[in-house]
Design a protein around this motif. Structure first.
Motif, PDB file in Angstrom:
ATOM      1  N   THR A  19       0.863  -1.177   0.000  1.00 27.58           N
ATOM      2  CA  THR A  19       0.000   0.000   0.000  1.00 27.58           C
ATOM      3  C   THR A  19       0.902   1.231   0.000  1.00 27.58           C
ATOM      4  O   THR A  19       1.709   1.407   0.908  1.00 27.58           O
ATOM      5  N   ILE A 134      -7.281  -3.369  -7.496  1.00 24.87           N
ATOM      6  CA  ILE A 134      -5.979  -3.093  -6.897  1.00 24.87           C
ATOM      7  C   ILE A 134      -4.878  -3.868  -7.619  1.00 24.87           C
ATOM      8  O   ILE A 134      -3.817  -3.321  -7.938  1.00 24.87           O
ATOM      9  N   GLY A 145      -3.044   2.835  -3.073  1.00 26.99           N
ATOM     10  CA  GLY A 145      -3.141   3.103  -1.642  1.00 26.99           C
ATOM     11  C   GLY A 145      -4.592   2.996  -1.216  1.00 26.99           C
ATOM     12  O   GLY A 145      -5.267   4.013  -1.051  1.00 26.99           O
ATOM     13  N   VAL A 170      -9.134   4.643  -3.171  1.00 30.67           N
ATOM     14  CA  VAL A 170      -7.814   4.166  -3.579  1.00 30.67           C
ATOM     15  C   VAL A 170      -7.035   5.316  -4.211  1.00 30.67           C
ATOM     16  O   VAL A 170      -7.448   5.865  -5.237  1.00 30.67           O
TER      17      VAL A 170
END
Length: 196
Positions: A19, A134, A145, A170
């Motif tokens: 992340t 993601i 993130g 995100v």
């Protein structure tokens, strides 16, 4: 046993991926987001319902509305990220089922006529799609993130409607300096996998 995916791709998508907490100012292009979507849209969902909806926060005005809704520790990185995506579940996904599930169009009314059933299905399946999203960001050579530290009701009111439930936000871009926190521990295989 080795995986079919080469080691560099495994590292990019999983082992070395983290992340991100800081980003460079290099823009994330529409072409990159289109490529990510074109890759991850094939991930499976129940009844092919694909309830994930994505709001890309690109304008300065939209960013100014979003940042105060973030948890305090998430505000600076959201303010600085080249692109921010609000991932939400569409609780009215069933309206698309006759198109998305042409061999079983009656699923729309048979399983999803009631709002509570739709909300449960949309939340689970959109969360699954968010995970694909993601991994798709990582496949594009970008860092993600993902965060759930924000005012859910505020984000829904400001950017969505009553038919869409926010799941996560995100931040997306090329990782900046000191982008990564130390890798957290993971459970061992035998603590997770059981054979019966």
């Amino acid at each position: 046993m080795s995986l079919v995916l080469d080691a560099a791709a495994q590292d990019l998508l999983f082992r070395e991926a983290r992340t991100a907490n800081t980003f460079t100012d290099e823009p994330v292009t529409e072409e990159q987001i289109q490529a990510i979507y074109d890759l991850v849209k094939y991930g499976p969902t129940a009844f092919n319902q694909t309830p994930l909806r994505v709001v890309l926060v690109r304008s300065a005005e939209a960013r100014e509305r979003l940042v105060p809704l973030m948890a305090e520790g998430n505000r600076p990185k959201t303010a600085a990220a080249p692109l921010v995506a609000i991932l939400a579940a569409d609780n009215e996904f069933h309206e698309e089922l006759p198109t998305l599930l042409p061999h079983f169009p009656q699923a729309k009314d048979m399983f999803f006529a009631e709002r509570p059933a739709r909300e449960q299905a949309a939340g689970l399946n959109a969360a699954l799609q968010a995970a694909y999203f993601i991994v798709g960001v990582r496949a594009a050579g970008l860092a993600a993130g993902p965060m759930t530290g924000f005012d859910f009701a505020g984000v829904q009111k400001e950017f969505l409607d009553d038919d869409h439930t926010p799941l996560m936000i995100v931040n997306i871009g090329k990782p900046g300096s000191d982008a990564w926190f130390p890798r957290g521990p993971r459970l061992a295989y035998e603590d997770v996998i059981t054979s019966v």
